[in-house]
Design an enzyme around this catalytic site. Structure first.
Site, PDB file in Angstrom:
ATOM      1  N   LYS A 160      29.252  33.056  19.744  1.00  0.00           N
ATOM      2  CA  LYS A 160      29.615  32.610  21.000  1.00  0.00           C
ATOM      3  C   LYS A 160      29.251  31.385  21.035  1.00  0.00           C
ATOM      4  O   LYS A 160      28.140  30.755  20.798  1.00  0.00           O
ATOM      5  CB  LYS A 160      28.843  33.654  21.969  1.00  0.00           C
ATOM      6  CG  LYS A 160      28.630  33.057  23.513  1.00  0.00           C
ATOM      7  CD  LYS A 160      28.128  34.206  24.240  1.00  0.00           C
ATOM      8  CE  LYS A 160      26.989  33.631  25.239  1.00  0.00           C
ATOM      9  NZ  LYS A 160      26.487  34.413  26.065  1.00  0.00           N
ATOM     10  N   GLU A 212      33.510  34.155  28.740  1.00  0.00           N
ATOM     11  CA  GLU A 212      32.452  34.738  29.582  1.00  0.00           C
ATOM     12  C   GLU A 212      32.183  33.723  30.742  1.00  0.00           C
ATOM     13  O   GLU A 212      31.963  32.470  30.576  1.00  0.00           O
ATOM     14  CB  GLU A 212      31.049  34.682  28.861  1.00  0.00           C
ATOM     15  CG  GLU A 212      30.005  35.554  29.472  1.00  0.00           C
ATOM     16  CD  GLU A 212      28.749  35.567  28.496  1.00  0.00           C
ATOM     17  OE1 GLU A 212      29.000  35.462  26.991  1.00  0.00           O
ATOM     18  OE2 GLU A 212      27.677  35.638  29.025  1.00  0.00           O
ATOM     19  N   GLY A 289      21.464  38.141  26.441  1.00  0.00           N
ATOM     20  CA  GLY A 289      20.162  37.734  26.306  1.00  0.00           C
ATOM     21  C   GLY A 289      19.816  36.535  27.254  1.00  0.00           C
ATOM     22  O   GLY A 289      20.602  35.690  27.776  1.00  0.00           O
TER      23      GLY A 289
HETATM   24  O1  OSB Z   1      24.701  32.989  29.763  1.00  0.00           O
HETATM   25  O2  OSB Z   1      24.295  34.392  28.076  1.00  0.00           O
HETATM   26  C1  OSB Z   1      23.902  33.422  28.889  1.00  0.00           C
HETATM   27  C2  OSB Z   1      20.548  32.062  27.731  1.00  0.00           C
HETATM   28  C3  OSB Z   1      19.871  31.504  28.632  1.00  0.00           C
HETATM   29  C4  OSB Z   1      20.528  31.905  29.963  1.00  0.00           C
HETATM   30  C5  OSB Z   1      21.942  32.562  29.787  1.00  0.00           C
HETATM   31  C6  OSB Z   1      22.584  32.822  28.666  1.00  0.00           C
HETATM   32  C7  OSB Z   1      21.801  32.513  27.422  1.00  0.00           C
HETATM   33  C8  OSB Z   1      22.439  32.823  26.165  1.00  0.00           C
HETATM   34  C9  OSB Z   1      21.650  33.173  25.146  1.00  0.00           C
HETATM   35  O3  OSB Z   1      23.771  32.795  25.893  1.00  0.00           O
HETATM   36  C10 OSB Z   1      21.553  34.528  24.588  1.00  0.00           C
HETATM   37  C11 OSB Z   1      20.238  34.899  23.868  1.00  0.00           C
HETATM   38  O4  OSB Z   1      19.311  35.275  24.463  1.00  0.00           O
HETATM   39  O5  OSB Z   1      20.402  34.678  22.718  1.00  0.00           O
HETATM   40 MG    MG Z   2      26.449  34.168  29.707  1.00  0.00          MG
END
Ligand code: OSB
Ligand code: MG
Length: 367
Positions: A160, A212, A289
């Site tokens: 991603k 997303e 996450g």
């Molecule tokens: O938008 O998914 C998100 C991390 C911090 C805040 C928002 C997002 C994210 C990530 C990281 O995309 C996902 C991860 O913990 O690996």
């Molecule tokens: Mg996100």
């Protein structure tokens, strides 16, 4: 009965900086909760960080809601069961991450008192969860390409890419040329407006697994307009703050995929309701996450063992985030999967010597 609750905030440096459309971070500040009851200690972490960039919540608001409302209520009502907790807390509007942090600690407590792994109590059905990786915005295409190659070698089943206006189609066309067949998605973190619809139409050519959260963090309606205009599936993250928003989005056709984050939706109970609703509407879900420490990751892994988590999750190896984690367990990928810990509760044990050494705040609350 819960005798004591401890809250700490720790500062944990990331292995590499992480840049999204809302900014670049080099470290996380993580709020941790310990709950003491009948000789058992349960743990959780809040999805909040120092600053309110992803949503309006941050560590300071979570601490305020926990201290002034949630902890007093827990002690006054002698609550220990997560279901009672959610019901008694429902008068507090919003502050989902604060509520979730406490609900999760109560789930770990419940599972430990039952002597079972949490994922089994949650109805999980997997020994391993599909691992994807979220890659931040990079300064150059060469740097990004190098990281993608490394992540593919490590076995991640989906890449991603974070994008923002000005750093989107150029990156995508270049990465698609170099990695024609890979499972690729993008995360906009709410950086675009409906006026960018032609740009997203252009992205259909890159055969992305999903796009997303292209539009505003609290939008549902304009996402339905955009989804009607493009072939690629939209996945909502920020906009889905609970079951009500999930059904609004699906009824309106605002997305065809949902990213479930326990913290964002206010706890496991709400997450499970969304999961079941999505399953009934044939909407695939995956676990998002928030760059969690090992404690938060253990909860994410447990959630992702539910049957409708069919798409790769933002649950990566420990070493992708931390050179030294705060638990006794290292999450690693094997054949594209992260193994589910089988111990009681969250199945991992916090390292309190290390946690104390990086704590920037601590406070105890007694019944
Ligand atoms: O938008 O998914 C998100 C991390 C911090 C805040 C928002 C997002 C994210 C990530 C990281 O995309 C996902 C991860 O913990 O690996
Ligand atoms: Mg996100």
């Amino acid at each position: 009965m819960i005798e004591k609750i401890e809250i700490r905030i720790i500062k944990l440096p990331l292995v590499e900086h992480f840049e999204t459309s809302f900014g670049r971070i080099y470290e996380r500040e993580i709020l941790l909760i310990s709950v003491f009851s009948d000789g058992i200690i349960a743990f959780s972490e809040s999805a909040t960080d120092k600053d309110p960039l992803y949503s309006y919540e941050n560590n300071a608001t979570a601490l305020h809601i926990l201290e002034e409302y949630i902890i007093p209520l827990l002690f006054a009502d002698k609550i220990e069961d997560p279901i009672n907790f959610k019901r008694n807390c429902s008068f507090i509007k919003g502050h989902n991450m604060a509520k979730s942090a406490m609900e999760l600690a109560l789930w770990d407590l419940k599972a430990k008192k039952m002597g079972q792994p949490l994922y089994k109590i949650w109805g999980g059905v997997k020994n391993g969860v599909i691992s994807g990786v979220s890659i931040g915005i990079k300064d150059s295409l060469d740097e990004l390409n190098g990281i993608i190659e490394k992540r593919l070698e490590e076995g991640y089943q989906r890449i991603k890419l974070k994008i923002k206006p000005g750093k989107d189609t150029i990156i995508l066309s270049s990465m698609r040329k170099m990695h024609a067949g890979i499972c690729l998605s993008v995360d906009c973190n709410a950086a675009y407006g409906i006026e960018h619809a032609p740009l997203f139409k252009e992205m259909d050519a890159y055969k992305l697994l999903m796009i997303e959260q292209p539009l505003a963090h609290d939008d549902v309606y304009y996402h339905s307009v955009l989804q009607g205009d493009i072939a690629t599936d939209i996945c909502l993250d920020e906009s889905i703050t609970g079951m009500h928003k999930a059904s609004e989005a699906i009824e309106l056709g605002s997305c065809r995929v949902i990213n479930i984050k326990i913290g964002r939706v206010g706890g496991y109970i709400e997450a499970k309701e969304i999961h079941d609703y999505c399953a009934s509407r044939r909407i695939p879900v995956w676990c998002g996450g928030m760059l969690e420490s090992g404690i938060g990751r253990a909860f994410n892994v447990a959630l992702a063992t539910l049957p409708d988590f069919t798409l790769p999750n933002d649950i990566s190896e420990t070493r992708r985030y931390w050179s030294k984690d705060i638990i006794d367990h290292e999450f690693i990928i094997r054949k594209g999967l992260i193994e589910v810990p089988q111990g009681v509760g969250i199945g991992v044990i916090p390292d309190f010597d290390f946690i104390e050494s990086i704590a920037i705040y601590r406070k105890n609350y007694h019944h």
